[in-house]
Design an enzyme around this catalytic site. Structure first.
Site, PDB file in Angstrom:
ATOM      1  N   HIS A  96     -14.855  -2.663   9.150  1.00 45.39           N
ATOM      2  CA  HIS A  96     -14.686  -2.470   7.504  1.00 45.39           C
ATOM      3  C   HIS A  96     -14.204  -4.084   7.590  1.00 45.39           C
ATOM      4  CE1 HIS A  96     -11.691  -2.847   4.055  1.00 45.39           C
ATOM      5  NE2 HIS A  96     -10.477  -3.139   4.713  1.00 45.39           N
ATOM      6  N   ARG A 107     -15.839   1.943  -3.576  1.00 43.58           N
ATOM      7  CA  ARG A 107     -16.010   0.333  -4.185  1.00 43.58           C
ATOM      8  C   ARG A 107     -17.490   0.942  -4.717  1.00 43.58           C
ATOM      9  NH1 ARG A 107     -12.517  -3.227  -0.607  1.00 43.58           N
ATOM     10  NH2 ARG A 107     -10.733  -3.403  -2.460  1.00 43.58           N
ATOM     11  N   ILE A 142       0.669  -1.330  -0.097  1.00 40.71           N
ATOM     12  CA  ILE A 142      -0.372  -0.600   0.018  1.00 40.71           C
ATOM     13  C   ILE A 142       0.877   1.249  -0.161  1.00 40.71           C
ATOM     14  CG2 ILE A 142      -1.863   1.645   0.958  1.00 40.71           C
ATOM     15  CD1 ILE A 142      -2.375  -1.213   2.377  1.00 40.71           C
ATOM     16  N   ASP A 183     -14.106   1.127   0.797  1.00 38.05           N
ATOM     17  CA  ASP A 183     -15.565   0.482   0.789  1.00 38.05           C
ATOM     18  C   ASP A 183     -16.619   1.108   0.088  1.00 38.05           C
ATOM     19  OD1 ASP A 183     -14.624  -2.234   2.088  1.00 38.05           O
ATOM     20  OD2 ASP A 183     -14.273  -0.555   4.016  1.00 38.05           O
ATOM     21  N   ARG A 202      -2.474 -12.312   7.275  1.00 36.27           N
ATOM     22  CA  ARG A 202      -3.187 -13.688   7.579  1.00 36.27           C
ATOM     23  C   ARG A 202      -2.423 -15.058   7.320  1.00 36.27           C
ATOM     24  NH1 ARG A 202      -9.634 -14.590   9.038  1.00 36.27           N
ATOM     25  NH2 ARG A 202      -8.683 -17.338   9.328  1.00 36.27           N
ATOM     26  N   GLY A 226      -4.195  -0.617   8.596  1.00 36.30           N
ATOM     27  CA  GLY A 226      -4.182  -2.274   9.309  1.00 36.30           C
ATOM     28  C   GLY A 226      -5.130  -3.618   9.512  1.00 36.30           C
ATOM     29  N   ASN A 227      -5.230  -4.768   9.233  1.00 33.41           N
ATOM     30  CA  ASN A 227      -6.085  -4.713   9.735  1.00 33.41           C
ATOM     31  C   ASN A 227      -6.293  -5.893  10.915  1.00 33.41           C
ATOM     32  OD1 ASN A 227      -8.796  -4.148   7.791  1.00 33.41           O
ATOM     33  ND2 ASN A 227      -7.441  -5.703   6.219  1.00 33.41           N
TER      34      ASN A 227
HETATM   35  P1  NAX Z   1       2.323  -5.711   3.581  1.00 35.47           P
HETATM   36  O1  NAX Z   1       2.296  -6.923   3.753  1.00 35.47           O
HETATM   37  O2  NAX Z   1       2.888  -5.611   1.485  1.00 35.47           O
HETATM   38  O3  NAX Z   1       2.978  -4.711   4.051  1.00 35.47           O
HETATM   39  C1  NAX Z   1       3.061  -4.398   5.433  1.00 35.47           C
HETATM   40  C2  NAX Z   1       4.154  -4.257   5.832  1.00 35.47           C
HETATM   41  O4  NAX Z   1       4.003  -3.910   7.553  1.00 35.47           O
HETATM   42  C3  NAX Z   1       4.958  -4.671   5.089  1.00 35.47           C
HETATM   43  O5  NAX Z   1       6.566  -3.844   5.109  1.00 35.47           O
HETATM   44  C4  NAX Z   1       6.076  -5.246   6.961  1.00 35.47           C
HETATM   45  O6  NAX Z   1       7.367  -5.234   7.229  1.00 35.47           O
HETATM   46  C5  NAX Z   1       5.691  -3.803   7.707  1.00 35.47           C
HETATM   47  N1  NAX Z   1       5.090  -4.546   9.273  1.00 35.47           N
HETATM   48  C6  NAX Z   1       4.648  -5.283   9.608  1.00 35.47           C
HETATM   49  N2  NAX Z   1       4.670  -4.885  10.809  1.00 35.47           N
HETATM   50  C7  NAX Z   1       5.280  -3.695  11.070  1.00 35.47           C
HETATM   51  C8  NAX Z   1       5.093  -3.675  12.366  1.00 35.47           C
HETATM   52  N3  NAX Z   1       4.855  -3.921  14.195  1.00 35.47           N
HETATM   53  N4  NAX Z   1       5.785  -2.391  11.989  1.00 35.47           N
HETATM   54  C9  NAX Z   1       6.044  -1.568  11.716  1.00 35.47           C
HETATM   55  N5  NAX Z   1       5.256  -2.156  10.481  1.00 35.47           N
HETATM   56  C10 NAX Z   1       5.665  -3.510   9.624  1.00 35.47           C
HETATM   57  O7  NAX Z   1       0.606  -5.167   2.983  1.00 35.47           O
HETATM   58  P2  NAX Z   1      -0.060  -4.381   2.337  1.00 35.47           P
HETATM   59  O8  NAX Z   1      -0.789  -4.337   1.763  1.00 35.47           O
HETATM   60  O9  NAX Z   1       0.360  -3.082   2.098  1.00 35.47           O
HETATM   61  O10 NAX Z   1      -1.444  -3.903   3.520  1.00 35.47           O
HETATM   62  C11 NAX Z   1      -1.481  -3.570   4.564  1.00 35.47           C
HETATM   63  C12 NAX Z   1      -2.229  -3.615   5.659  1.00 35.47           C
HETATM   64  O11 NAX Z   1      -3.736  -3.129   5.098  1.00 35.47           O
HETATM   65  C13 NAX Z   1      -2.748  -4.783   5.704  1.00 35.47           C
HETATM   66  O12 NAX Z   1      -3.248  -5.018   6.893  1.00 35.47           O
HETATM   67  C14 NAX Z   1      -3.899  -5.367   4.703  1.00 35.47           C
HETATM   68  O13 NAX Z   1      -5.213  -6.168   5.563  1.00 35.47           O
HETATM   69  C15 NAX Z   1      -4.815  -3.845   5.172  1.00 35.47           C
HETATM   70  N6  NAX Z   1      -6.063  -3.579   4.538  1.00 35.47           N
HETATM   71  C16 NAX Z   1      -6.398  -2.397   4.798  1.00 35.47           C
HETATM   72  C17 NAX Z   1      -8.128  -2.103   3.843  1.00 35.47           C
HETATM   73  C18 NAX Z   1      -8.522  -1.353   4.500  1.00 35.47           C
HETATM   74  O14 NAX Z   1      -9.429  -1.058   4.153  1.00 35.47           O
HETATM   75  N7  NAX Z   1      -8.865  -0.982   5.895  1.00 35.47           N
HETATM   76  C19 NAX Z   1      -8.032  -2.496   2.729  1.00 35.47           C
HETATM   77  C20 NAX Z   1      -6.800  -2.520   1.908  1.00 35.47           C
HETATM   78  C21 NAX Z   1      -5.892  -3.885   2.843  1.00 35.47           C
HETATM   79  O15 NAX Z   1      -5.940  -5.196   3.011  1.00 35.47           O
END
Ligand code: NAX
Length: 326
Positions: free
Chosen positions: A187, A162, A16, A159, A92, A130-131
């Site tokens: 969400h 969309r 993201i 959402d 997950r 983050g979810n």
């Molecule tokens: P990615 O896995 O590409 O990126 C997440 C990043 O967070 C990784 O680089 C990881 O190293 C880092 N990270 C993990 N733990 C951490 C911590 N304690 N401190 C700092 N960084 C940390 O995931 P991405 O596609 O970027 O999605 C990120 C989050 O957004 C996920 O939880 C995803 O489920 C959530 N989303 C939420 C959405 C919403 O509408 N609220 C929609 C999109 C997305 O699904």
């Protein structure tokens, strides 16, 4: 030229953020006259990739980008931060229960809450991406007692966006013609995409669509399950559209929603519509001068109210699973 604002972003080397950071640095979130300093947090193993992201940001020569602070230390990332874009979370894994994910990510957000409480600006405005975003925001707020709960929100704008597209397509219209659409609740797939009060070119959306079966059986599940559809098609979760929604969310919160319209934001419930006070619940809101206001007293029918209650129940269950983190 205005003084730069400090924007802390977590998960900065992830999918993201690879779309998000460039748009923030280009002035699309806070305005074309607002310089930014990006304070980028990652876990230690991702620092090398984060370095590359910082190199690319520098190589864009964005006039509004006044500094980049890449770090694996949350106290450095949130020091004096005016804004927090909390994207980083654990995905997950195979065979992982939802409750395990809740607890693992809850731990990240309880620890960030304590750090934000200690080092960030007392006026920091936060969006949790983050979810599970709503519950993570709730946990964060409970661990950051010196930050006004009104300043801690979660993202349901993706959402919302969309839903705008799906409704415009059905109505043979354009997204710009649609106003007053709502996402209620969590969400998650219990979210409630609601066209009851929406307008298409000023006309009531339910009469324009004139198809209750489509609204309930096609539109609502399509919006609620769109994330899974993108994963099935792309092999990875929504990234550019999620980044776009984060830009929209913060832009409207800070610079205001358009006249005659509202947006959807997950905010601390004040008990409106009978939802438990304090839960981070998505409501229709307007924003002005950096403050959001829930649109109250909209008439809701039994079908929508039933769905809103289901989403509230899910949020209560998520909160109860993570009780020890608050
Ligand atoms: P990615 O896995 O590409 O990126 C997440 C990043 O967070 C990784 O680089 C990881 O190293 C880092 N990270 C993990 N733990 C951490 C911590 N304690 N401190 C700092 N960084 C940390 O995931 P991405 O596609 O970027 O999605 C990120 C989050 O957004 C996920 O939880 C995803 O489920 C959530 N989303 C939420 C959405 C919403 O509408 N609220 C929609 C999109 C997305 O699904």
């Amino acid at each position: 030229m205005k003084q730069p604002v400090r924007v802390a972003v977590t998960g900065a080397a992830g999918q993201i953020c690879y779309s998000l950071l460039f748009r923030v640095a280009n002035g699309e979130m806070f305005g074309k006259d607002q310089p930014v300093i990006l304070q980028l947090l990652e876990i230690t193993p991702a620092l090398k990739v984060l370095e590359a992201v910082a190199m690319e940001l520098n190589d864009c020569a964005f006039p509004l980008l006044h500094g980049i602070v890449p770090t694996d230390n949350a106290e450095v990332a949130f020091k004096d931060a005016d804004y927090g874009l909390l994207v980083g979370a654990k995905p997950r894994g195979p065979g992982m229960e939802r409750s395990d994910l809740l607890k693992d990510n809850g731990k990240i957000f309880s620890s960030l809450g304590k750090i934000i409480d200690k080092v960030a600006s007392k006026n920091i405005k936060i969006v949790v991406v983050g979810n599970p975003a709503n519950t993570n925001a709730y946990i964060l707020s409970k661990n950051a007692p010196s930050i006004n709960p009104r300043n801690i929100t979660a993202l349901t704008r993706l959402d919302h966006n969309r839903g705008l597209h799906q409704l415009a397509e059905k109505a043979g219209s354009k997204v710009a013609d649609i106003k007053k659409f709502i996402i209620w609740g969590n969400h998650s797939t219990t979210q409630v995409p609601d066209i009851t009060h929406a307008l298409v070119n000023g006309k009531a959306a339910p009469s324009v669509v004139n198809d209750q079966a489509w609204t309930r059986d096609t539109f609502m599940p399509t919006v609620a399950k769109r994330g899974a559809a993108v994963i099935a098609a792309r092999g990875a979760s929504s990234a550019a559209s999620a980044a776009n929604a984060v830009v929209d969310h913060m832009h409207d919160w800070v610079l205001g929603t358009a006249d005659g319209d509202w947006t959807s934001m997950a905010v601390a419930s004040d008990g409106s519509y009978g939802i438990e006070k304090g839960l981070i619940y998505s409501y229709p809101v307007t924003c002005k001068n950096g403050e959001w206001t829930i649109i109250t007293d909209l008439a809701t029918d039994d079908f929508i109210v039933g769905k809103m209650k289901e989403s509230e129940k899910e949020l209560q269950e998520e909160r109860d699973t993570c009780k020890e983190l608050m």
